[in-house]
Scaffold this motif. Sequence first.
Motif, short mmCIF file in Angstrom:
data_model
loop_
_atom_site.label_atom_id
_atom_site.label_comp_id
_atom_site.label_asym_id
_atom_site.label_seq_id
_atom_site.Cartn_x
_atom_site.Cartn_y
_atom_site.Cartn_z
N UNK A 103 0.83 -1.19 0.00
CA UNK A 103 0.00 0.00 0.00
C UNK A 103 0.87 1.25 0.00
N UNK A 104 0.49 2.21 -0.85
CA UNK A 104 1.18 3.49 -0.92
C UNK A 104 0.14 4.61 -0.90
N UNK A 105 0.36 5.62 -0.08
CA UNK A 105 -0.53 6.76 0.01
C UNK A 105 0.13 7.96 -0.67
N UNK A 106 -0.62 8.61 -1.55
CA UNK A 106 -0.09 9.75 -2.30
C UNK A 106 -0.97 10.96 -2.05
N UNK A 107 -0.33 12.05 -1.63
CA UNK A 107 -1.06 13.32 -1.49
C UNK A 107 -1.03 14.02 -2.84
N UNK A 108 -2.18 14.09 -3.51
CA UNK A 108 -2.28 14.76 -4.80
C UNK A 108 -2.52 16.25 -4.58
N UNK A 109 -1.96 17.08 -5.44
CA UNK A 109 -2.15 18.52 -5.33
C UNK A 109 -2.94 19.09 -6.51
N UNK A 110 -3.12 18.29 -7.55
CA UNK A 110 -3.86 18.74 -8.74
C UNK A 110 -5.23 18.08 -8.76
N UNK A 111 -6.31 18.85 -8.60
CA UNK A 111 -7.64 18.24 -8.54
C UNK A 111 -8.17 17.75 -9.88
N UNK A 112 -7.46 18.00 -10.96
CA UNK A 112 -7.94 17.59 -12.28
C UNK A 112 -7.01 16.58 -12.95
N UNK A 113 -6.08 15.99 -12.20
CA UNK A 113 -5.13 15.03 -12.79
C UNK A 113 -4.78 13.96 -11.77
N UNK A 114 -4.28 12.84 -12.27
CA UNK A 114 -3.81 11.73 -11.43
C UNK A 114 -2.33 11.54 -11.74
N UNK A 115 -1.50 11.58 -10.72
CA UNK A 115 -0.05 11.51 -10.92
C UNK A 115 0.47 10.11 -11.07
N UNK A 116 -0.09 9.35 -12.02
CA UNK A 116 0.37 7.99 -12.29
C UNK A 116 0.62 7.84 -13.79
N UNK A 117 1.53 6.94 -14.19
CA UNK A 117 1.77 6.71 -15.61
C UNK A 117 0.57 6.06 -16.29
N UNK A 118 0.57 6.09 -17.62
CA UNK A 118 -0.51 5.49 -18.41
C UNK A 118 -0.60 3.99 -18.17
N UNK A 119 -1.82 3.47 -18.14
CA UNK A 119 -2.10 2.03 -18.19
C UNK A 119 -1.42 1.26 -17.05
N UNK A 120 -1.43 1.81 -15.85
CA UNK A 120 -0.76 1.16 -14.71
C UNK A 120 -1.73 0.70 -13.62
N UNK A 121 -3.04 0.79 -13.89
CA UNK A 121 -4.05 0.43 -12.88
C UNK A 121 -4.99 -0.61 -13.46
N UNK A 122 -5.26 -1.67 -12.68
CA UNK A 122 -6.21 -2.70 -13.10
C UNK A 122 -7.62 -2.42 -12.59
N UNK A 123 -7.71 -1.95 -11.34
CA UNK A 123 -9.01 -1.67 -10.73
C UNK A 123 -8.93 -0.30 -10.06
N UNK A 124 -9.85 0.58 -10.41
CA UNK A 124 -9.93 1.90 -9.78
C UNK A 124 -11.18 1.96 -8.92
#
Length: 284
Positions: A103-124
């Motif tokens: 498990x990793x927790x990320x504090x996002x600062x941009x409310x209109x973007x997700x700071x992850x690379x393309x195609x790296x998530x199976x279940x959202x």
Amino acid sequence: MIYRLSMRAHSPANASELSHREATFSKAGYQHWRRSELESQFTKFFDVSSLRGRRVLDFGCGSGDLSFFAASAGAAEVIGTELSQRDAAQAEHRRADLGLTNLRIVHETNPSAIGLPDHTVDVLLCFDVLEHIMEYERIVAEWRRVLAPGGRVLIWWSVYWHPYGHHLQTMIPLPWVHALLNDEALMRVCAKIYDNPKFRPRIWHFDADGQRVENPYRGVTRFTDLNRLTIKKFERVLRSAGLVIARRDIQPFTGRRLAWLKRTLVRLRPDFFCSCVAYEITVP
């Protein structure tokens, strides 16, 4: 695509709402309620096995309860993203205490973007968050970007126009009051209640040091964290982003009394007469 209206008005949420009101006076009590509620939301609509061995993004993870649930359910990796620095710090502190390595927790600062690379998530996972996403068109496009081919979005949504979609039920416990009063009027009522000597403040009315905050409703003229998104518009946004609605489950508002009427009403006006909507969205 499976579109389903629940055939019964489920009663457990009625008891849940009562426990929620009681829990709001205690931080520990609220955390326990919130954890149980999120797990119940997931297991009611989705199969826990769908998380095993998957790369999971818990979008808008708050203090991390659903992220911990996914990590303990056997997900290969869980990333919880959260805009609130305070909530993200609390989730990270709990993660460190539990020693969870997947498990990793990320504090996002941009409310209109997700700071992850393309195609790296199976279940959202997007649970109890959708109504708070102000840049929802951009975020849905971001979901599409980060999801791998065959990926899925699992959603539990409290629609804005449902009886307590105003999120002020601890202050004004009246259904559909937001359909009768504008934002400014609602905030004026809340401000007067907050200043009443008999009012018992909830846990979110205190700062990190335990001091009661200044009246948070005074001078506020509109909601800044509720988007008023409707079911029909949300589904248009999904289709425009190239996502496929595999399942939609609309639950009528709760309680056993007049269940037949509630089922009828939710068919006629789902936004107004649902208690929640669950979706399974897929990437073609």
